[in-house]
Write an enzyme that holds these catalytic residues in place. Structure first.
Site, short mmCIF file in Angstrom:
data_model
loop_
_atom_site.label_atom_id
_atom_site.label_comp_id
_atom_site.label_asym_id
_atom_site.label_seq_id
_atom_site.Cartn_x
_atom_site.Cartn_y
_atom_site.Cartn_z
N TYR A 39 0.78 -1.14 -0.12
CA TYR A 39 0.14 0.02 0.00
C TYR A 39 0.83 1.23 -0.02
O TYR A 39 2.00 1.24 0.21
CB TYR A 39 -0.93 -0.08 1.39
N ARG A 58 8.09 4.06 -5.01
CA ARG A 58 8.19 3.04 -3.73
C ARG A 58 7.11 1.93 -3.80
O ARG A 58 7.63 0.68 -3.75
CB ARG A 58 8.14 3.70 -2.52
N ARG A 106 -7.28 -20.67 -1.34
CA ARG A 106 -6.25 -20.45 -0.18
C ARG A 106 -5.11 -21.25 -0.31
O ARG A 106 -5.48 -22.74 -0.49
CB ARG A 106 -6.97 -20.62 1.06
N LYS A 153 6.34 -1.93 2.14
CA LYS A 153 5.19 -1.28 2.64
C LYS A 153 4.16 -2.26 2.41
O LYS A 153 3.36 -2.04 1.56
CB LYS A 153 4.86 0.02 1.75
N GLU A 185 12.47 2.63 14.06
CA GLU A 185 11.40 3.74 13.71
C GLU A 185 10.32 3.71 14.65
O GLU A 185 10.43 3.18 15.82
CB GLU A 185 11.08 3.71 12.08
N LEU A 209 11.13 1.42 6.97
CA LEU A 209 10.56 1.71 5.78
C LEU A 209 11.20 3.29 5.43
O LEU A 209 11.40 4.06 5.96
CB LEU A 209 8.91 2.05 5.92
#
Ligand SMILES: Cc1ncc(COP(=O)(O)O)c(C=O)c1O
Length: 299
Positions: A39, A58, A106, A153, A185, A209
């Protein structure tokens, strides 16, 4: 249940702009089953994206690391994003965009040839209040137990959710994370320290990140002649820092004024945002002002 209050009215799902409450995905989507997706959150000011290209680059790197094909070109993304922002009334918005590997039976091994699911929604973006800037945030130090690929991300955010939950349960706003004695972070922001007028930034490796705001801060510091070091920052340096800041696309830059219940900094700045913070906040506001002026001139 209506999702109306959760976002601005128009969302984007797999090629269509739809009322957000009508956006529906399959429970077999690998994003839902495995968190198998990535995302971005892109801030728009005056209807114009701040570093949208860098966010999309990114996104490409995140998709590459998961071996998911990017469904759109950079120009197509830019067009969809701008249209979404315009359909939601323009102005200042934070667009959330998500790409998952798609819908399948799945099975852990990802089947080849899936069609990625693309979802975007937007929310109003407002700057923190003056009172919040002056107060700053309270954080607690926690052990960073997330995985070893924090540079992706990914929508699989359980580590960050649990860390933020723990921080909030301890009465703090957020956390400052350490791995093997070094600063990484926060749950959803980068963290930098200031010591003797030098901004100390953890390296851009797989343990954090690589924030777009973090990069912008480094750029602004460089342009305005503020000394900065990108290197490992020890726990000791963080605990004795003159200033600590969080950076992210929605918060921009905000000071951490208490850490583990103790004031950050010393003397007259103890427990308050420091002088370099106010300078950096000013640099960000100038930068945004230029962006808004460009957007207005283009109309
Ligand atoms: C873990 C983490 N670090 C840093 C950031 C800041 O990144 P950016 O400045 O690109 O918003 C985020 C933003 O969501 C994040 O989730």
């Amino acid at each position: 249940m209506s999702t109306q209050p959760f976002a601005l009215p128009i969302a984007y799902l797999n090629g269509k702009f739809v009322p957000v409450e009508e956006a529906q995905i399959s429970p077999f989507d690998r994003g839902f089953i495995f968190g198998d997706g990535v995302y971005e959150v892109i801030p728009y000011y005056g209807g114009k994206g701040l570093r949208a290209r860098e966010h999309l680059e990114r996104l490409q790197r995140s998709l590459d690391m998961l071996d998911i094909a990017n469904p759109y070109t950079l120009d197509q993304w830019q067009a969809h994003l701008s249209e979404l922002v315009a359909k939601n009334g323009g102005g200042d918005q934070a667009v959330y965009m998500q790409v998952t590997r798609g819908v399948a039976k799945r099975d852990f091994a990802p089947p080849k040839g899936l069609t990625p699911t693309v979802f975007m929604m937007s929310n109003p973006l407002s700057q923190p209040s003056k009172a919040l800037y002056e107060k700053g945030l309270s954080c607690v130090t926690l052990d960073d137990f997330r995985w070893g690929r924090c540079n992706v991300k990914s929508t699989a955010l359980l580590g960050a959710v649990l860390l933020k939950h723990e921080a909030v349960q301890m009465g703090a706003d957020d956390c400052v994370l350490f791995r093997d004695g070094f600063l990484t972070e926060s749950s959803a922001s980068n963290v930098v320290a200031v010591k003797n007028g030098v901004i100390l930034c953890p390296p851009r490796d797989n343990l954090i990140l690589p924030g777009i705001t973090y990069d912008l801060m480094i750029e602004l510091a460089g342009k305005r002649g503020v000394p900065l070091e990108q290197r490992k920052v020890s726990r000791k340096e963080v605990l004795s820092a003159d200033e600590l800041w969080l950076t992210s696309s929605t918060k921009e830059v905000i000071a951490i004024t208490t850490l583990d219940g103790k004031p950050v900094g010393s003397a007259e700045h103890a427990g308050k945002p420091g002088p370099l913070f106010w300078k950096m906040l000013g640099f960000f506001q100038d930068y945004k002002q230029e962006l808004r002026a460009l957007a207005a001139a283009a109309e």
